[in-house]
Enzyme design. Structure first.
Site, short mmCIF file in Angstrom:
data_model
loop_
_atom_site.label_atom_id
_atom_site.label_comp_id
_atom_site.label_asym_id
_atom_site.label_seq_id
_atom_site.Cartn_x
_atom_site.Cartn_y
_atom_site.Cartn_z
N LYS A 190 -8.79 -26.06 1.53
CA LYS A 190 -8.97 -25.87 0.08
C LYS A 190 -9.18 -27.20 -0.64
O LYS A 190 -10.12 -27.36 -1.41
CB LYS A 190 -7.73 -25.17 -0.51
CG LYS A 190 -7.68 -25.21 -2.03
CD LYS A 190 -6.45 -24.54 -2.60
CE LYS A 190 -5.30 -25.44 -2.91
NZ LYS A 190 -5.36 -26.24 -4.13
N ASN A 191 -8.29 -28.16 -0.36
CA ASN A 191 -8.34 -29.39 -1.16
C ASN A 191 -9.51 -30.30 -0.78
O ASN A 191 -9.83 -31.23 -1.52
CB ASN A 191 -6.99 -30.13 -1.13
CG ASN A 191 -5.96 -29.39 -1.96
OD1 ASN A 191 -6.30 -28.51 -2.76
ND2 ASN A 191 -4.70 -29.72 -1.78
N CYS B 226 -1.56 -26.02 -10.87
CA CYS B 226 -0.19 -25.49 -10.82
C CYS B 226 0.74 -26.33 -11.70
O CYS B 226 0.62 -27.55 -11.75
CB CYS B 226 0.33 -25.52 -9.38
SG CYS B 226 -0.37 -24.27 -8.32
N ARG C 115 1.68 -34.23 -14.18
CA ARG C 115 0.34 -34.45 -13.62
C ARG C 115 -0.65 -35.13 -14.57
O ARG C 115 -1.71 -34.58 -14.89
CB ARG C 115 -0.24 -33.13 -13.09
CG ARG C 115 0.68 -32.40 -12.14
CD ARG C 115 0.07 -31.18 -11.52
NE ARG C 115 -0.82 -31.49 -10.41
CZ ARG C 115 -1.50 -30.58 -9.72
NH1 ARG C 115 -1.40 -29.31 -10.03
NH2 ARG C 115 -2.28 -30.93 -8.72
N ASP D 187 2.99 -30.47 -0.34
CA ASP D 187 2.48 -29.09 -0.35
C ASP D 187 3.15 -28.22 0.72
O ASP D 187 3.01 -27.00 0.70
CB ASP D 187 0.96 -29.07 -0.15
CG ASP D 187 0.23 -29.71 -1.32
OD1 ASP D 187 0.85 -29.89 -2.38
OD2 ASP D 187 -0.96 -30.04 -1.16
N ARG E 111 -4.95 -18.21 -4.54
CA ARG E 111 -5.78 -19.39 -4.84
C ARG E 111 -5.94 -20.27 -3.60
O ARG E 111 -6.90 -21.03 -3.51
CB ARG E 111 -5.10 -20.25 -5.92
CG ARG E 111 -5.23 -19.70 -7.30
CD ARG E 111 -4.64 -20.66 -8.29
NE ARG E 111 -5.18 -22.00 -8.06
CZ ARG E 111 -4.61 -23.13 -8.45
NH1 ARG E 111 -3.47 -23.08 -9.09
NH2 ARG E 111 -5.17 -24.29 -8.21
N1 EPU Z 1 -0.22 -39.22 -10.92
C1 EPU Z 1 -0.11 -39.96 -12.07
N2 EPU Z 1 -1.26 -40.36 -12.69
C2 EPU Z 1 -2.48 -40.03 -12.22
C3 EPU Z 1 -2.59 -39.29 -11.04
C4 EPU Z 1 -1.43 -38.87 -10.41
O1 EPU Z 1 0.99 -40.25 -12.53
O2 EPU Z 1 -3.48 -40.42 -12.85
C5 EPU Z 1 0.99 -38.74 -10.22
C6 EPU Z 1 1.10 -37.22 -10.33
O3 EPU Z 1 1.73 -36.83 -11.52
C7 EPU Z 1 1.88 -36.86 -9.10
C8 EPU Z 1 1.41 -37.92 -8.08
O4 EPU Z 1 0.89 -39.00 -8.85
O5 EPU Z 1 3.24 -37.05 -9.36
C9 EPU Z 1 0.39 -37.43 -7.08
O6 EPU Z 1 -0.76 -36.96 -7.73
P1 EPU Z 1 -2.18 -36.91 -7.02
O7 EPU Z 1 -3.19 -37.38 -8.00
O8 EPU Z 1 -2.11 -37.57 -5.70
O9 EPU Z 1 -2.36 -35.36 -6.80
P2 EPU Z 1 -3.57 -34.43 -7.24
O10 EPU Z 1 -4.86 -35.07 -6.90
O11 EPU Z 1 -3.37 -33.94 -8.62
C10 EPU Z 1 -3.75 -33.26 -4.91
C11 EPU Z 1 -3.74 -31.85 -4.44
C12 EPU Z 1 -2.33 -31.29 -4.56
C13 EPU Z 1 -1.39 -32.15 -3.73
C14 EPU Z 1 -1.50 -33.63 -4.17
C15 EPU Z 1 -0.67 -34.56 -3.31
C16 EPU Z 1 -5.94 -31.07 -4.99
C17 EPU Z 1 -6.81 -30.22 -5.86
N3 EPU Z 1 -4.65 -31.06 -5.27
O12 EPU Z 1 -3.33 -33.21 -6.27
O13 EPU Z 1 -2.37 -29.98 -4.01
O14 EPU Z 1 -0.07 -31.73 -3.94
O15 EPU Z 1 -2.87 -34.05 -4.10
O16 EPU Z 1 -1.01 -34.45 -1.99
O17 EPU Z 1 -6.42 -31.72 -4.08
C18 EPU Z 1 -1.69 -27.75 -3.75
O18 EPU Z 1 -2.65 -27.61 -2.96
O19 EPU Z 1 -0.77 -26.89 -3.88
C19 EPU Z 1 -1.62 -28.97 -4.56
C20 EPU Z 1 -0.88 -29.08 -5.65
#
Ligand code: EPU
Length: 417
Positions: free
Chosen positions: A22-23, A116, A121, A304, A396
């Protein structure tokens, strides 16, 4: 309303085939807009997040043909239309469209992305990357107008190895002029998958899979064919289920190194796992021992899988501790697990699980995708019937969940109530 009805405590035997990630898919699909012409993606999971992205592509006048796992995306008539909030608020990955539209048109207007509700975030690291690449950003009530006269490569030091910010920086930098270096980049396999596809399209990206990614911008990209990697979180979820109720259950089509942080812990806990080149076999006869884990960025234990893993720990003997370091709000499954008979206490970022406890079926709610996965695991090991509500979250992220589990002996069905 759709609910999932599960009669628990059935042994599972046979084989479960893991779908495309998915990701990865949610990044690769927007990324196809960077190229002119047609891109064919294979192993695209049939999940609702992909339906939302397909609708978004159509909104942008992109032609999409889907057939059993493949997706043909023709960007010839791409238009830079403002994506409505009804689409962008449905998933976090919608902000990858910000990057690709910025890269292609030097202008994009879009709302804060959805996703979610598992923490605050913020997207500050993505916005920082856009600015460093030459964009200006106006923000008003969560509506962003991002534009640039010229996008130019730069050094982008991320404050934390954010998956989304690394992807967004890459998506813009591939078409920016000159060299970009992303420092403290995320190392998740989905980032390497994206880099591989972009390189096939003609991009010049090195160092992906490490903390420093170097990109030399090119003036254009062309469509390509790409197979999406298997979903390591889906693989991990079914491996956890196998450790609890598997009877030599085969988890097929995996990349074992992608789930090593999980299989290492399961082996330490005493689980019976045989790992092969692209599958594993897991059996549940042995009593698992308690353990301690802490979620970390890849290659650490993935956040995750934390929620389904907490469910597994309710069956392990002794006291386990789970520390969640990535999101502030990823213990929303625990009140439901406790209602089902678990003994879990949460203090700040740490859950303490006392096991083994027997779970019993009742009505529970999937508050988010992986909380849903945690409750699904719980329902499969519980005595009696569990009804999981709000399953849209679960759908999802997990393709054909009912079919895959039914095929190996689970008693599970989606019901309309
Ligand atoms: N963060 C910040 N500022 C930013 C970006 C992130 O403070 O600009 C913080 C976030 O708040 C969080 C941490 O850094 O505490 C990690 O965030 P990251 O950006 O790495 O996560 P993401 O890109 O929003 C993706 C996956 C998530 C998965 C995370 C970590 C997708 C669409 N989502 O999220 O997947 O948990 O990486 O591996 O790729 C899921 O599949 O259930 C899911 C939530």
């Amino acid at each position: 309303m759709k609910v999932l009805k599960v009669i628990g405590n059935q042994k599972l035997t046979g084989s479960i085939r893991i779908s495309g990630a998915k990701n990865s898919a949610v990044a690769l699909i927007p990324a196809t807009l960077l190229a002119s012409g047609t891109t064919t993606l294979c192993n695209v999971p049939n999940i609702s997040d992909i339906d939302v992205l397909t609708q978004t592509l159509k909104y942008l006048n992109v032609s999409v043909k889907r057939a059993s796992g493949s997706m043909l995306i023709d960007t010839t008539n791409l238009k830079n239309v403002d994506i409505p909030i009804e689409l962008s608020s449905r998933l976090r990955a919608s902000y990858y469209f910000m990057s690709v539209l910025l890269a292609r048109f030097k202008y994009v207007k879009m709302h804060f992305p959805g996703g979610c509700q598992i923490g605050s975030r913020p997207i500050d690291q993505t916005l920082k990357a856009f600015r460093l690449l030459g964009a200006t950003i106006e923000e008003n009530d969560d509506l962003f107008i991002i534009q640039a006269k010229k996008l130019k490569g730069n050094i982008i030091p991320l404050d934390m190895p954010s998956v989304g910010a690394t992807i967004n920086a890459m998506l813009v930098a591939v078409l920016a002029e000159g060299k970009t270096v992303i420092k403290n980049a995320a190392r998740e396999p989905e980032i390497a998958d994206l880099a591989c596809m972009l390189n096939k399209m003609g991009a010049n990206i090195e160092g992906y899979g490490t903390s420093e990614i170097t990109i030399i911008g090119v003036s254009s990209l062309q469509g390509c064919n790409h197979d999406i990697i298997p979903d390591r979180i889906e693989a991990g979820t079914y491996t956890i289920i196998g450790a609890l109720i598997g009877n030599y259950l085969k988890i097929d089509n995996i990349i074992p190194s992608h789930i090593k942080s999980l299989t290492d812990v399961l082996e330490e806990m005493g689980a019976d796992i045989e790992i092969h080149s692209d599958y594993l076999i897991i059996d549940s006869q042995k009593q698992l021992k308690a353990t301690n884990i802490k979620t970390l960025h890849y290659p650490g234990f993935p956040t995750d899988l934390q929620q389904p893993f907490v469910t597994l720990l309710t069956s392990a003997k002794g006291v386990s501790h789970v520390e969640e370091t990535i999101y502030e709000n990823r213990f929303m499954n625990i009140p439901y697990l406790n209602k089902m008979g678990a003994n879990i206490q949460v203090k700040d970022t740490i859950a303490t699980i006392l096991g083994p406890t027997k779970l019993k079926g009742l009505e529970v709610k999937a508050t988010d995708l992986r909380a849903g996965a945690s409750l699904l695991v719980a329902s499969l090991i519980a005595e009696g019937e569990t009804i999981i509500t709000d399953i849209n979250h679960l759908l999802r992220g997990y393709e054909e969940i009912v079919e895959k589990l039914t095929n190996v002996g689970a008693k599970i069905e989606i019901k309309e109530i």
